[in-house]
Design an enzyme around this catalytic site. Structure first.
Site, short mmCIF file in Angstrom:
data_model
loop_
_atom_site.label_atom_id
_atom_site.label_comp_id
_atom_site.label_asym_id
_atom_site.label_seq_id
_atom_site.Cartn_x
_atom_site.Cartn_y
_atom_site.Cartn_z
N LYS A 77 1.11 -1.13 0.43
CA LYS A 77 0.00 -0.08 0.14
C LYS A 77 0.91 1.02 -0.15
CE LYS A 77 -4.01 1.80 2.59
NZ LYS A 77 -4.66 1.48 3.59
N SER A 152 -8.99 2.06 2.81
CA SER A 152 -8.80 2.83 1.78
C SER A 152 -7.34 1.65 0.95
CB SER A 152 -7.88 3.44 2.64
OG SER A 152 -7.49 3.05 3.91
N SER A 176 -10.10 -0.56 6.90
CA SER A 176 -9.32 -0.46 5.20
C SER A 176 -8.41 -1.58 4.62
CB SER A 176 -8.30 0.71 5.45
OG SER A 176 -8.57 1.33 5.72
#
Length: 463
Positions: A77, A152, A176
């Site tokens: 990420k 996210s 997330s």
């Protein structure tokens, strides 16, 4: 939706000489080149570095090292430090930032033989329930490009679900790395707080609850990744060991089914039916299922806890916001503005409520080994919206889709999202499995049993 080669299988092939880290890296780079333009899951691909790292892995294998993740391609990420790589948090403020060091989790990935291919998309500062940002735009759902995978960690989840890589490393401070996996049909595991060391890296707006989170196509791969990453480290004072694996069959566990996790929350019928069907299949397989809800503190909602995120964003980025609000995603700018308006008492009240949430969940496990229920109250929604316009047939605010995940972050407990059938338009639904803090391996072991049970049920219904 393409299913990637499983990490367990790939690593075994590399260790056994039936493949090589270079060959697997080249294959993954080709998949990304072919599939990523439609998804925008990766925002940076580091081909030269990845191939050099793969060659190093092959030399280590030849020298006799045992590498649990030998040659496994991984997406990281775009909030997690990878040394020398551009890591942006999806923010114009960090558009040119180069990480000075690996996060401990990335160090451990490399040590285990994984190959980091590049950075996967996120919302700005990982503070939004869809994956889009001012630098890179939106990540799209692998099953339907008109839909969002959520956020996210939508980039990491879409990279795995889209068949680009077998594993991804996300973060989770409120769901997330559970909600996007639920929406795209893969496994997302939020470990106990501290189970995987955090940092070095960017300061977190939501302090004391964020974790590194494995995302994988199945539970065995998520467990393989977790074992490579878990364990205390002196550079992270919050890191801690978790309980060893238990030799207990699933049928000996007492599992509470909590249809809405004790919350007064709206839920779509198709999601409820898919989760209920999964719970019934587990009961038929011999799991002792009881009906019980956590009893939360009065007034607990995600909204009541959000001052912590807003105040954290304001503390970190308030000065930059005052200088130029236009630098930020408008939704993040609104959160910073709210944070700047909060009083100290309001922030402290949210902190105190978070501590009460942790005590309430601990009490819920009296006589109970696990609690299961939905990961989200809805399936994926259109890409251009912060959330679905309705849930349960009623108009809802943009964060209503996130209701079932954040409290487990504040409780610091492990929680895993497991694919559990489908809802409307055959879109994936997630079953969330929660255990007391430190019982991460219990979650993984039960999730593996549940995965096998649900798969057998699907095969039985389609002879």
């Amino acid at each position: 939706m393409t299913t990637p080669l499983r990490a367990v299988t790939l690593a075994g092939a590399v260790r056994g000489g039936r493949s090589s880290a270079r060959a697997e890296t080249e294959a993954a780079l080709a998949r990304i080149a072919d599939g990523n333009p439609a998804l925008n899951a990766f925002v940076a691909v580091h081909s030269d570095e990845a191939l050099a790292d793969a060659d190093t892995v092959d030399r280590r294998i030849a020298a006799g090292e045992h590498l649990p993740l030998a040659g496994v391609p991984v997406a990281v990420k775009d909030t997690i430090w990878v040394a020398g790589r551009r890591v942006t948090q999806g923010s114009r403020l960090f558009a040119d930032f180069r990480a000075p060091a690996d996060a401990i989790a990335v160090e451990r990935l490399r040590r285990a033989g994984a190959v980091v291919l590049g950075m996967a998309n996120t919302s700005e500062f990982a503070c939004k329930g869809v994956t889009t940002n001012p630098l890179f735009g939106p990540t799209r759902h692998p099953m339907d490009p008109a839909l969002t995978p959520g956020g996210s960690s939508g980039g990491p989840a879409a990279a795995v679900a889209g068949g680009l890589v077998p594993l991804a490393l996300g973060t989770d401070a409120g769901g997330s790395s559970r909600r996007p996996p639920a929406h795209v049909g893969v496994v997302g595991f939020k470990p106990s707080f501290g189970a995987i060391p955090y940092g070095p890296g960017f300061a977190e707006p939501f302090t004391g609850i964020a974790v590194m989170a494995p995302i994988a196509a199945d539970v065995a791969d998520a467990a393989l990744m977790f074992e490579a990453l878990a364990g205390p480290h002196p550079r992270d004072p919050d890191s801690a060991a978790v309980a060893p694996a238990e030799d207990r069959p699933a049928a000996s566990l007492t599992v509470a089914h909590s249809p809405r996790f004790g919350l007064d929350a709206l839920m779509d019928d198709d999601v409820r039916e898919a989760v209920d069907s999964g719970v019934e299949a587990l009961a038929r397989a011999g799991v002792r299922i009881v009906r019980r809800d956590p009893v939360w503190p009065a007034g607990v909602t995600e909204t009541a806890l959000m001052p912590l995120q807003h105040a954290g964003l304001a503390a970190l980025y308030g000065d930059a916001f005052r200088r130029d609000p236009g630098l930020f995603d408008p939704d993040i700018a609104a959160q910073i503005e709210r944070g700047l308006s909060l009083s100290g008492a309001e922030v402290a009240a949210a902190q105190l409520l978070g501590a009460e949430v942790a005590r309430a969940l601990a009490a819920a496990f009296d006589g109970i080994d696990l609690i299961i229920g939905p990961t989200t109250p809805c399936v994926a929604w259109p890409l251009d919206r912060l959330g679905p316009e309705t849930i349960g047939g009623q108009p809802v605010p943009p964060r209503a889709h996130a209701v079932f995940t954040p409290l487990f972050n504040h409780a610091k407990a492990p929680a895993l999202s497991l694919p559990c059938g489908t809802g409307r338009d055959r879109l994936p639904v997630g079953l969330q499995i929660v255990a007391p803090r430190g019982m991460d391996r219990r979650v993984l072991r039960f999730a593996a049993f549940a995965e096998e049970t649900l798969a057998a049920g699907r095969q039985g219904s389609h002879p």
